[in-house]
Design an enzyme around this catalytic site. Structure first.
Site, PDB file in Angstrom:
ATOM      1  CG  HIS A  28      -1.495 -14.598  -0.489  1.00  0.00           C
ATOM      2  ND1 HIS A  28      -0.920 -13.748   0.323  1.00  0.00           N
ATOM      3  CD2 HIS A  28      -0.615 -15.118  -1.439  1.00  0.00           C
ATOM      4  CE1 HIS A  28       0.146 -13.568   0.155  1.00  0.00           C
ATOM      5  NE2 HIS A  28       0.433 -14.462  -1.126  1.00  0.00           N
ATOM      6  CG  LEU A  32      -1.665  -5.353   5.028  1.00  0.00           C
ATOM      7  CD1 LEU A  32      -1.053  -4.221   4.502  1.00  0.00           C
ATOM      8  CD2 LEU A  32      -1.364  -6.607   4.238  1.00  0.00           C
ATOM      9  CD  GLU A  82      -7.125 -10.812  -4.661  1.00  0.00           C
ATOM     10  OE1 GLU A  82      -7.546 -10.362  -3.458  1.00  0.00           O
ATOM     11  OE2 GLU A  82      -6.186 -10.341  -4.920  1.00  0.00           O
ATOM     12  CG  ASP A 135       0.190 -15.351   3.554  1.00  0.00           C
ATOM     13  OD1 ASP A 135      -1.106 -14.783   3.635  1.00  0.00           O
ATOM     14  OD2 ASP A 135       1.226 -14.587   2.944  1.00  0.00           O
TER      15      ASP A 135
HETATM   16  C1  GRF Z   1      -6.213  -8.118  -2.060  1.00  0.00           C
HETATM   17  O1  GRF Z   1      -5.058  -8.519  -3.282  1.00  0.00           O
HETATM   18  C2  GRF Z   1      -5.925  -9.432  -1.093  1.00  0.00           C
HETATM   19  O2  GRF Z   1      -5.762 -10.761  -1.714  1.00  0.00           O
HETATM   20  C3  GRF Z   1      -4.792  -9.162  -0.201  1.00  0.00           C
HETATM   21  O3  GRF Z   1      -4.829  -8.141  -0.068  1.00  0.00           O
HETATM   22  C4  GRF Z   1      -5.317  -7.230  -0.973  1.00  0.00           C
HETATM   23  C5  GRF Z   1      -6.657  -6.374  -0.536  1.00  0.00           C
HETATM   24  O4  GRF Z   1      -7.210  -5.591  -1.269  1.00  0.00           O
HETATM   25  N1  GRF Z   1      -4.871 -10.016   0.890  1.00  0.00           N
HETATM   26  P1  GRF Z   1      -8.393  -4.690  -0.907  1.00  0.00           P
HETATM   27  O5  GRF Z   1      -8.275  -3.826   0.153  1.00  0.00           O
HETATM   28  O6  GRF Z   1      -9.512  -5.653  -0.822  1.00  0.00           O
HETATM   29  O7  GRF Z   1      -8.829  -3.962  -2.235  1.00  0.00           O
END
Ligand code: GRF
Length: 195
Positions: free
Chosen positions: A108, A89, A178, A149
């Site tokens: 994302h 982040l 994901e 992004d």
């Molecule tokens: C995921 O949803 C990713 O797309 C976003 O942050 C979240 C991270 O989740 N960038 P994790 O820490 O991998 O569980």
């Protein structure tokens, strides 16, 4: 492909990447797991797996330049040739973006360029998707540049928004995608199917 994973929290995408490597589905080696937060759950998982870890805490440095130098030193020390952001982040320091141009990727949880940018992370993304009445959302893997992004999109996969979706239900379905999608795309990158 030697990858450094950057994360800020839970680390479930990191775990799915590590599992794909273990199963032989992804030709890569995790050479470093790094976080801006010393207490990130993903760092604990990495330590338990015996992987090298690092904390990149900007506030410990006088200026952005020395912070970027420290990050680059660590990346070089571990021979990282790709940086894989997985729930990281923070913006990458511009010097690191220049040194790893087209070698930093991010995932994302929406179809960029929609629902991206500063503050668009975690449940905020899925809440905005539901509130806007979108019929579909998804997952985007993209290169990272100096802005949140906004780097070039590498690949996307769609997820249907169901009429009875709640923020939590939608978040869970997108996260499942994901976990499958990120290792698949990283494998394609390692095979040089993408530039
Ligand atoms: C995921 O949803 C990713 O797309 C976003 O942050 C979240 C991270 O989740 N960038 P994790 O820490 O991998 O569980």
């Amino acid at each position: 492909m030697n990858i450094a994973i950057f994360l800020s929290g839970r680390g479930s995408n990191f775990v799915s990447i590590a599992e794909a490597i273990k199963k032989g589905e992804l030709d890569a080696k995790i050479v470093l797991v790094a976080s801006n937060r010393p207490d990130a759950n993903g760092l604990k998982t990495a330590r338990a797996m015996g992987l090298p870890t690092a904390v990149f805490n900007r506030s410990e440095f006088d200026d952005g330049g020395s912070f970027a130098d420290f990050m680059l030193e660590k990346l070089e020390e571990h021979n990282a040739d790709y940086i894989v952001l997985a729930g990281y982040l923070r913006l990458m320091p511009p010097r690191v973006v220049r040194a790893y141009r087209n070698k930093i990727v991010n995932i994302h949880p929406a179809l960029l360029p929609k629902f991206g940018g500063k503050g668009m992370y975690g449940m905020n993304v899925h809440r905005s998707v539901l509130e806007s009445g979108e019929k579909e959302t998804g997952v985007t893997v993209h290169y990272v540049n100096e802005k949140y992004d906004q780097g070039e999109i590498i690949a996307q996969e769609r997820v249907v928004v169901k009429p009875d979706d709640t923020v939590e239900k939608l978040a869970r379905r997108v996260l499942e995608v994901e976990h499958r999608f990120y290792p698949e795309i990283l494998q394609k990158i390692s095979q040089e199917s993408y530039k």
